[in-house]
Design an enzyme around this catalytic site. Structure first.
Site, PDB file in Angstrom:
ATOM      1  N   LYS A 128       0.997  -1.101   0.026  1.00  0.00           N
ATOM      2  CA  LYS A 128      -0.080  -0.044   0.098  1.00  0.00           C
ATOM      3  C   LYS A 128       0.783   1.075  -0.002  1.00  0.00           C
ATOM      4  CE  LYS A 128      -4.466  -1.296   2.218  1.00  0.00           C
ATOM      5  NZ  LYS A 128      -5.101  -1.116   3.306  1.00  0.00           N
ATOM      6  N   LYS A 209      -7.971 -11.534  -8.071  1.00  0.00           N
ATOM      7  CA  LYS A 209      -8.962 -11.593  -6.999  1.00  0.00           C
ATOM      8  C   LYS A 209     -10.122 -10.720  -7.167  1.00  0.00           C
ATOM      9  CE  LYS A 209      -9.385 -11.776  -1.942  1.00  0.00           C
ATOM     10  NZ  LYS A 209      -8.656 -11.990  -0.727  1.00  0.00           N
ATOM     11  N   LYS A 212     -12.322  -4.724  -4.248  1.00  0.00           N
ATOM     12  CA  LYS A 212     -12.785  -3.239  -4.288  1.00  0.00           C
ATOM     13  C   LYS A 212     -11.894  -2.336  -5.314  1.00  0.00           C
ATOM     14  CE  LYS A 212     -14.789  -3.593   0.262  1.00  0.00           C
ATOM     15  NZ  LYS A 212     -14.603  -3.483   1.535  1.00  0.00           N
TER      16      LYS A 212
HETATM   17  P1  AMP Z   1     -11.924  -6.386   2.009  1.00  0.00           P
HETATM   18  O1  AMP Z   1     -12.987  -6.080   0.756  1.00  0.00           O
HETATM   19  O2  AMP Z   1     -10.356  -6.580   1.262  1.00  0.00           O
HETATM   20  O3  AMP Z   1     -12.064  -5.489   3.029  1.00  0.00           O
HETATM   21  O4  AMP Z   1     -12.347  -7.679   2.537  1.00  0.00           O
HETATM   22  C1  AMP Z   1     -13.438  -7.859   3.482  1.00  0.00           C
HETATM   23  C2  AMP Z   1     -13.395  -9.301   3.512  1.00  0.00           C
HETATM   24  O5  AMP Z   1     -14.041 -10.014   2.474  1.00  0.00           O
HETATM   25  C3  AMP Z   1     -12.165 -10.198   4.169  1.00  0.00           C
HETATM   26  O6  AMP Z   1     -12.365 -11.253   4.903  1.00  0.00           O
HETATM   27  C4  AMP Z   1     -11.847 -10.672   2.583  1.00  0.00           C
HETATM   28  O7  AMP Z   1     -11.073 -11.746   2.595  1.00  0.00           O
HETATM   29  C5  AMP Z   1     -13.009 -11.043   2.007  1.00  0.00           C
HETATM   30  N1  AMP Z   1     -12.851 -10.858   0.524  1.00  0.00           N
HETATM   31  C6  AMP Z   1     -12.601  -9.783  -0.212  1.00  0.00           C
HETATM   32  N2  AMP Z   1     -12.313  -9.928  -1.560  1.00  0.00           N
HETATM   33  C7  AMP Z   1     -12.682 -11.278  -1.555  1.00  0.00           C
HETATM   34  C8  AMP Z   1     -12.758 -12.509  -2.730  1.00  0.00           C
HETATM   35  N3  AMP Z   1     -12.559 -11.769  -3.943  1.00  0.00           N
HETATM   36  N4  AMP Z   1     -13.021 -13.469  -2.325  1.00  0.00           N
HETATM   37  C9  AMP Z   1     -12.969 -14.003  -1.384  1.00  0.00           C
HETATM   38  N5  AMP Z   1     -13.090 -13.298  -0.014  1.00  0.00           N
HETATM   39  C10 AMP Z   1     -12.924 -11.872  -0.352  1.00  0.00           C
END
Ligand code: AMP
Ligand code: TRP
Length: 349
Positions: A128, A209, A212
Site C-alpha cells: 500500500k 481476486k 474493491k
Molecule cells: P476487503 O474487501 O478486502 O476489505 O475484505 C473484506 C472481507 O472480504 C475479508 O474477509 C476478505 O478476505 C473478503 N474478501 C474480499 N475479497 C474477496 C474475494 N475476492 N474472494 C473471497 N473473499 C474476499
C-alpha cells in the site's frame, strides 16, 4: 472471563465453552460478491455456533485518504448490508469500531510493546505504501489497531481472507509478547481461512481476486447492490476459455470456468459432485453463465430488499449500531482496564 455484558452478550455467553470469533470489514468501496461469499455469508451461517463480534472498521479505513461524506454513508451502508445478509443483532454483536474508544486506546497501549520492525515487514504495508508520496503513520500502525480489535475481545478465532493472515499472526505475536512482559492477559488468536469461497476471482480476469480496488473496471466485480440485468450482463461477459468443458480445474487456462463453478457451489451450498451433475446437461459456457447469474440474482434479491428497507430508516439502523457498541464496550472495556492496570497506569478513581 470477566464479561459483564448486556442482555444479548449474556445470552451468548452463558455457555462458556463457545469459542469467540472477531472479524472486521472496512467501509471502503462497494461490497461485492467476493466479500459476500468469502466472508459475510459464512459469518451469517455460523452465528449460532460461536460468540461473534463483527466490526465495521472505520478507523482502519482512514489510514488512507477518504472523502468524509462518502465514508459516513458507506459505513452505514456496510452495516445495513451485513444486517440484510443475515447478521442478527440478537445472536451477534455488530458495531462500528470508532463507537468503542477501547480500540484506539488499546492500540496505543499495544504500540508501546510492538517493535517497529514488525510493522515495516508487513507485506500489505509495503504494497500500500509503494510508490505513494504520502504515507500516514496510521497505515504503518494499522496492524496494531487490528490486533487491539481482536485481542481486547479475547477472540479465539479470526475469520479472514488469506491476505489478512499475516496481520492475525502479528496480533498473535503482540498478544504473546504482552503476556510475557506483563503476565497472562490475552488469548492468543488463530486465523481461520475459509476453504470455500476464499477466493472469488474477477469476472474480467480470473487470474486476479475480485476486489474493491479493481471494481471500477468494467465487468470485474458483481456488486451486492447490482440490479439483476447488470448481474446478467457481468456474467455474460465473464472471461472463460476457448474450450467447452464444464468442470472444476486447477489449470490456469480454465480459471474462468472454475471461478464460475466455485461461485455456483458456494451460493447453492452444494458439493462439487452435485455441481458437476447440475451442469451435465448444460449447453456450453453461455448456459453455464446464465445459470450462475440466475442463482446469484436469486441469492441477492432478498438481501437487496432488506438492505433498502434498513437504509430507509437510518434512525433505526443507528440505534441497532448503538446497542451493538454498548455490548462491545461491555466486553472490551473491562479488558482495557486490565491492560492499563498491568502496565502501571493509575486507573481513574
Ligand atoms: P476487503 O474487501 O478486502 O476489505 O475484505 C473484506 C472481507 O472480504 C475479508 O474477509 C476478505 O478476505 C473478503 N474478501 C474480499 N475479497 C474477496 C474475494 N475476492 N474472494 C473471497 N473473499 C474476499
Ligand atoms: N484489516 C482487515 C481487512 O482489511 C479488516 C479488519 C480490521 C479485521 N480489524 C480486524 C479483520 C479484525 C479481522 C479482525 O480485511
Amino acid at each position: 472471563m470477566q464479561t459483564q455484558g448486556t442482555d444479548a452478550v449474556m445470552v451468548t455467553e452463558t455457555d462458556g465453552t463457545k469459542k469467540r470469533v472477531f472479524s472486521g470489514i472496512q467501509p471502503s468501496g462497494e461490497l461485492h460478491l467476493g466479500n459476500y461469499l468469502g466472508a459475510i455469508k459464512g459469518w451469517a451461517d455460523r452465528q449460532n455456533e460461536k460468540v461473534n463480534f463483527f466490526c465495521i472498521v472505520d478507523l482502519h479505513a482512514i489510514t488512507v485518504p477518504q472523502d468524509p461524506e462518502t465514508l459516513r454513508s458507506r459505513t452505514r451502508s456496510v452495516a445495513a448490508m451485513l444486517l440484510a445478509s443475515g447478521l442478527d443483532p440478537s445472536r451477534c454483536t455488530l458495531f462500528i469500531q470508532s463507537h468503542v474508544p477501547a480500540h484506539a486506546e488499546g492500540c496505543w497501549l499495544l504500540n508501546c510493546v510492538t517493535p517497529i520492525g514488525w510493522l515495516e515487514r508487513m507485506t500489505q504495508f509495503k504494497d500500500k505504501s509503494a510508490g505513494q508520496q504520502r504515507v500516514s503513520t496510521g497505515l504503518l500502525d494499522y496492524p496494531v489497531l487490528m490486533a487491539a480489535d481482536i485481542i481486547l475481545y479475547d477472540a479465539d478465532e479470526v475469520p479472514v481472507g488469506d491476505d489478512q493472515k499475516q496481520h492475525v499472526e502479528l496480533a498473535r505475536d503482540i498478544a504473546s509478547r504482552f503476556n510475557r512482559l506483563y503476565g497472562e492477559t490475552f488469548v492468543v488468536p488463530e486465523p481461520v481461512i475459509p476453504e470455500v469461497g476464499a477466493r472469488v476471482m474477477g469476472l474480467n480476469d480470473p487470474a486476479v481476486k475480485m476486489s474493491k480496488t479493481h471494481s471500477a473496471a468494467r465487468g470485474h466485480a458483481v456488486a451486492m447492490l447490482d440490479e439483476p440485468e447488470e448481474i446478467e450482463r457481468s456474467f455474460r461477459r465473464a472471461v472463460t476459455d476457448s474450450g467447452n468443458e464444464i468442470a472444476f480445474s486447477d489449470d490456469p487456462a480454465k480459471a474462468g470456468v472454475n471461478n464460475l463453478l466455485g461461485i455456483y457451489k458456494v451460493v447453492t451450498g452444494r458439493s462439487k459432485d452435485d455441481v458437476a451433475w447440475d451442469f451435465e446437461d448444460a449447453r456450453g459456457y453461455g448456459d453455464l453463465k446464465a445459470r450462475v447469474a440466475e442463482v446469484v440474482i436469486e441469492e441477492l434479491r432478498p438481501i437487496q430488499q432488506r438492505y433498502h428497507r434498513l437504509m430507509g430508516d437510518v434512525g433505526e439502523l443507528d440505534s441497532l449500531l448503538a446497542r451493538g457498541a454498548e455490548q462491545a464496550e461491555a466486553v472490551s472495556g473491562p479488558k482495557l482496564r486490565e491492560v492499563k492496570e498491568r502496565v502501571g497506569l493509575v486507573l481513574p478513581g
